[in-house]
Design a protein around this motif. Structure first.
Motif, PDB file in Angstrom:
ATOM      1  N   LYS A 125      10.160  -0.696   9.562  1.00  0.00           N
ATOM      2  CA  LYS A 125      10.010   0.741   9.789  1.00  0.00           C
ATOM      3  C   LYS A 125      10.491   1.099  11.186  1.00  0.00           C
ATOM      4  CE  LYS A 125       6.399   3.084   7.381  1.00  0.00           C
ATOM      5  NZ  LYS A 125       5.037   3.508   7.333  1.00  0.00           N
ATOM      6  N   PRO A 126      11.136   2.238  11.346  1.00  0.00           N
ATOM      7  CA  PRO A 126      11.473   2.662  12.706  1.00  0.00           C
ATOM      8  C   PRO A 126      10.195   2.998  13.468  1.00  0.00           C
ATOM      9  CG  PRO A 126      11.992   4.400  11.150  1.00  0.00           C
ATOM     10  CD  PRO A 126      11.560   3.216  10.340  1.00  0.00           C
ATOM     11  N   PHE A 127      10.188   2.711  14.751  1.00  0.00           N
ATOM     12  CA  PHE A 127       9.008   3.021  15.560  1.00  0.00           C
ATOM     13  C   PHE A 127       9.215   4.295  16.364  1.00  0.00           C
ATOM     14  CE2 PHE A 127      11.684   0.514  18.344  1.00  0.00           C
ATOM     15  CZ  PHE A 127      11.621   1.210  19.532  1.00  0.00           C
ATOM     16  N   TYR A 128      10.375   4.915  16.242  1.00  0.00           N
ATOM     17  CA  TYR A 128      10.734   5.985  17.155  1.00  0.00           C
ATOM     18  C   TYR A 128      11.827   6.855  16.539  1.00  0.00           C
ATOM     19  CZ  TYR A 128      12.963   7.877  21.418  1.00  0.00           C
ATOM     20  OH  TYR A 128      13.509   8.679  22.372  1.00  0.00           O
ATOM     21  N   ALA A 129      11.746   8.145  16.773  1.00  0.00           N
ATOM     22  CA  ALA A 129      12.832   9.076  16.465  1.00  0.00           C
ATOM     23  C   ALA A 129      12.656  10.276  17.399  1.00  0.00           C
ATOM     24  CB  ALA A 129      12.805   9.520  15.012  1.00  0.00           C
ATOM     25  N   ALA A 130      13.689  10.585  18.173  1.00  0.00           N
ATOM     26  CA  ALA A 130      13.561  11.658  19.163  1.00  0.00           C
ATOM     27  C   ALA A 130      14.914  12.237  19.530  1.00  0.00           C
ATOM     28  CB  ALA A 130      12.878  11.137  20.428  1.00  0.00           C
ATOM     29  N   TYR A 131      14.853  13.438  20.081  1.00  0.00           N
ATOM     30  CA  TYR A 131      16.028  14.079  20.677  1.00  0.00           C
ATOM     31  C   TYR A 131      16.095  13.681  22.151  1.00  0.00           C
ATOM     32  CZ  TYR A 131      15.861  17.440  16.785  1.00  0.00           C
ATOM     33  OH  TYR A 131      15.847  18.038  15.558  1.00  0.00           O
ATOM     34  N   CYS A 132      17.308  13.606  22.682  1.00  0.00           N
ATOM     35  CA  CYS A 132      17.478  13.405  24.115  1.00  0.00           C
ATOM     36  C   CYS A 132      18.423  14.477  24.643  1.00  0.00           C
ATOM     37  CB  CYS A 132      18.038  12.028  24.430  1.00  0.00           C
ATOM     38  SG  CYS A 132      18.119  11.738  26.221  1.00  0.00           S
ATOM     39  N   HIS A 133      17.981  15.155  25.691  1.00  0.00           N
ATOM     40  CA  HIS A 133      18.751  16.237  26.298  1.00  0.00           C
ATOM     41  C   HIS A 133      19.396  15.830  27.618  1.00  0.00           C
ATOM     42  CE1 HIS A 133      17.263  19.317  23.486  1.00  0.00           C
ATOM     43  NE2 HIS A 133      16.129  18.632  23.511  1.00  0.00           N
ATOM     44  N   CYS A 134      19.365  14.545  27.978  1.00  0.00           N
ATOM     45  CA  CYS A 134      19.918  14.145  29.275  1.00  0.00           C
ATOM     46  C   CYS A 134      21.440  14.275  29.276  1.00  0.00           C
ATOM     47  CB  CYS A 134      19.481  12.730  29.661  1.00  0.00           C
ATOM     48  SG  CYS A 134      20.410  11.400  28.891  1.00  0.00           S
ATOM     49  N   SER A 135      21.991  14.448  30.457  1.00  0.00           N
ATOM     50  CA  SER A 135      23.436  14.645  30.565  1.00  0.00           C
ATOM     51  C   SER A 135      24.211  13.392  30.141  1.00  0.00           C
ATOM     52  CB  SER A 135      23.819  15.062  31.984  1.00  0.00           C
ATOM     53  OG  SER A 135      23.482  14.051  32.910  1.00  0.00           O
ATOM     54  N   ASP A 136      23.655  12.202  30.352  1.00  0.00           N
ATOM     55  CA  ASP A 136      24.349  10.984  29.949  1.00  0.00           C
ATOM     56  C   ASP A 136      24.491  10.919  28.428  1.00  0.00           C
ATOM     57  OD1 ASP A 136      25.587   8.467  30.777  1.00  0.00           O
ATOM     58  OD2 ASP A 136      23.906   7.527  29.748  1.00  0.00           O
ATOM     59  N   CYS A 137      23.442  11.240  27.697  1.00  0.00           N
ATOM     60  CA  CYS A 137      23.516  11.242  26.229  1.00  0.00           C
ATOM     61  C   CYS A 137      24.449  12.341  25.728  1.00  0.00           C
ATOM     62  CB  CYS A 137      22.128  11.395  25.611  1.00  0.00           C
ATOM     63  SG  CYS A 137      21.158   9.874  25.673  1.00  0.00           S
ATOM     64  N   ARG A 138      24.442  13.489  26.400  1.00  0.00           N
ATOM     65  CA  ARG A 138      25.380  14.550  26.003  1.00  0.00           C
ATOM     66  C   ARG A 138      26.812  14.072  26.132  1.00  0.00           C
ATOM     67  NH1 ARG A 138      21.921  18.306  28.883  1.00  0.00           N
ATOM     68  NH2 ARG A 138      23.426  18.321  30.587  1.00  0.00           N
ATOM     69  N   ARG A 139      27.135  13.457  27.258  1.00  0.00           N
ATOM     70  CA  ARG A 139      28.510  12.983  27.467  1.00  0.00           C
ATOM     71  C   ARG A 139      28.866  11.845  26.511  1.00  0.00           C
ATOM     72  NH1 ARG A 139      31.139  14.826  32.038  1.00  0.00           N
ATOM     73  NH2 ARG A 139      29.832  16.054  33.431  1.00  0.00           N
ATOM     74  N   ALA A 140      27.928  10.947  26.268  1.00  0.00           N
ATOM     75  CA  ALA A 140      28.191   9.811  25.377  1.00  0.00           C
ATOM     76  C   ALA A 140      28.387  10.248  23.933  1.00  0.00           C
ATOM     77  CB  ALA A 140      27.052   8.801  25.469  1.00  0.00           C
ATOM     78  N   SER A 141      27.676  11.286  23.524  1.00  0.00           N
ATOM     79  CA  SER A 141      27.755  11.726  22.125  1.00  0.00           C
ATOM     80  C   SER A 141      28.752  12.857  21.915  1.00  0.00           C
ATOM     81  CB  SER A 141      26.372  12.190  21.643  1.00  0.00           C
ATOM     82  OG  SER A 141      25.988  13.382  22.308  1.00  0.00           O
ATOM     83  N   GLY A 142      29.075  13.577  22.984  1.00  0.00           N
ATOM     84  CA  GLY A 142      29.946  14.738  22.836  1.00  0.00           C
ATOM     85  C   GLY A 142      29.235  15.935  22.234  1.00  0.00           C
TER      86      GLY A 142
END
Length: 137
Positions: A20-37
Motif C-alpha cells: 500500500k502507498p503510505f503517502y500521497a500529496a501535492y508539492c508546490h515548491c519551485s523545484d518540483c514545479r521546474r522538474a515537472s513543468g
C-alpha cells in the motif's frame, strides 16, 4: 498482494509496488514545479523495498541528497528520492497506471503556491515539506 503499476509515456520504463502507498500529496515548491513543468506536482510514496523496476529505472539528475528520475526517451518525470530517507520512493502520480487511486491527502510548501493555483479541497497545508527527514523538526 497489492500491485500498483506505472511507467513513462513511451513505455520504456515500467515499475510496480507490492504494498500500500503510505503517502500521497501535492508539492508546490519551485523545484518540483521546474522538474515537472507544471504549476503543482503530485506524488505517491511507497517503501523502496516493495518497488521493482522492469529492466530500467530511467536516467537521474539532482544534487545530493535529492535525485529525480525521468525517461531519457520521452522525457517523462518518474520518481523522486531523497538519500536521507532512502527507504522511500515517491512516484509522480501521473506516472501511475491508475492515478485516480492516489488522491493527495495534503499540500506541501503551500507558502510557495502560485497565486493563480486554486485547489479548494480542504486538505491540510504545510509551509514546508510533508515528509519528515532526519534532523528536521
Amino acid at each position: 498482494m497489492e500491485r500498483h503499476t506505472g511507467g513513462c509515456r513511451c513505455g520504456a520504463i515500467r515499475f510496480e509496488a507490492t504494498s500500500k502507498p503510505f503517502y500521497a500529496a501535492y508539492c508546490h515548491c519551485s523545484d518540483c514545479r521546474r522538474a515537472s513543468g507544471a504549476p503543482v506536482a503530485a506524488f505517491v510514496g511507497f517503501l523502496s523495498a516493495d518497488v521493482t523496476f522492469v529492466d530500467f529505472e530511467g536516467s537521474t539528475y539532482g544534487e545530493h541528497p535529492i535525485q529525480r528520475s525521468f525517461c531519457p526517451t520521452c522525457g517523462a518525470p518518474i520518481a523522486y528520492r531523497d538519500a536521507r530517507i532512502s527507504e522511500q520512493v515517491f512516484f509522480m502520480i501521473g506516472a501511475m497506471d491508475h492515478p485516480e487511486q492516489y488522491p493527495p491527502t495534503m499540500h506541501g510548501y503551500a507558502g510557495s503556491q502560485l497565486p493563480f493555483v486554486h485547489i479548494a479541497d480542504g486538505l491540510p497545508r504545510k509551509k514546508s515539506n510533508t515528509v519528515p527527514r532526519p534532523g528536521e523538526s
